[in-house]
Design a protein around this motif. Structure first.
Motif: not given
Length: 230
Positions: A125-130, A221-230
């Motif tokens: 969708l154009g965002m950054m994800a880690e 395992s589950r976990g998390f995503v850090v989402v950032s604007a491009p």
């Protein structure tokens, strides 16, 4: 004798469950509201809460969360025909060509998204994800990641956890984290199953325990995503 032991065990387990449930503080409770007002990191709440929708089907916690995060980060939005001329990410409009190839709408409706799929879904969708698996991050690392993300106005924190650790009804779930309170070491989760639970404060330790539970869809395992604007 056996029956007495079983009864004692049931009572003990019941008390443990009640104690764990007592650790949950909902934002609708006076204590939850006071904690929010006194928390140090709660700036993300306002943008996320403004756009938070309930999941349109019970497996759409991922899309509902992504829609809220995308709108909160104010990246260029699509224009739904029914809202013309206004723009907004809706859960349906997240399924662009790339996301349909990743996992078609019908499959997400049937089984949801795994952590890795969620990451790619967001990037498409154009965002950054880690994304990070809880098995690779300890409680202190999770706390640090949450605090760093909540301190960055261009980032949002998405949690993938099992409700069983809280405990709440259900299992795997995805929702955004909107605040952190250092005094109680708790985070505020904005539950996208709004018909089921209001926003809730839980401890970092409990959240990590929920993230450590295995996702049957990935075997990890589950976990998390850090989402950032491009």
């Amino acid at each position: 004798m056996v029956q007495r032991k079983l009864t004692a065990l049931a009572l003990c387990l019941g008390l443990i469950g009640q104690a764990a449930a007592a650790d949950l503080v909902y934002l609708t409770d006076p204590e939850g509201q006071t904690r929010f007002m006194e928390s140090e990191l709660h700036g993300d709440y306002f943008s996320l809460a403004s756009y938070l929708e309930y999941e349109q089907v019970v497996t759409f916690c991922g899309p509902a969360t992504v829609a809220a995060v995308a709108n909160a980060l104010a990246i260029p939005r699509p224009a739904p025909d029914r809202l013309y001329p206004w723009t907004l990410f809706t859960q349906d409009l997240l399924f662009n060509d790339a996301n349909q190839k990743l996992k078609p709408y019908a499959m997400v409706e049937h089984e949801g998204l795994t952590l890795a799929e969620l990451d790619t879904f967001i990037e498409n969708l154009g965002m950054m994800a880690e994304h990070h698996f809880a098995s690779d991050v300890d409680v202190d690392g999770l706390r640090d990641a949450i605090k760093a993300t909540l301190s960055d106005p261009k980032s949002r924190f998405v949690a993938n956890y099992s409700r069983k650790a809280l405990p709440q009804e259900g299992d795997g779930h995805i929702s955004p984290v909107a605040a952190y309170d250092a005094e109680t070491d708790t985070v505020l989760i904005l539950d996208v199953a709004k018909y089921k639970y209001p926003p809730v404060w839980i401890t970092i330790e409990t959240l990590h325990a929920g993230m450590m539970m295995t996702d049957s869809g990935s075997g990890k395992s589950r976990g998390f995503v850090v989402v950032s604007a491009p």
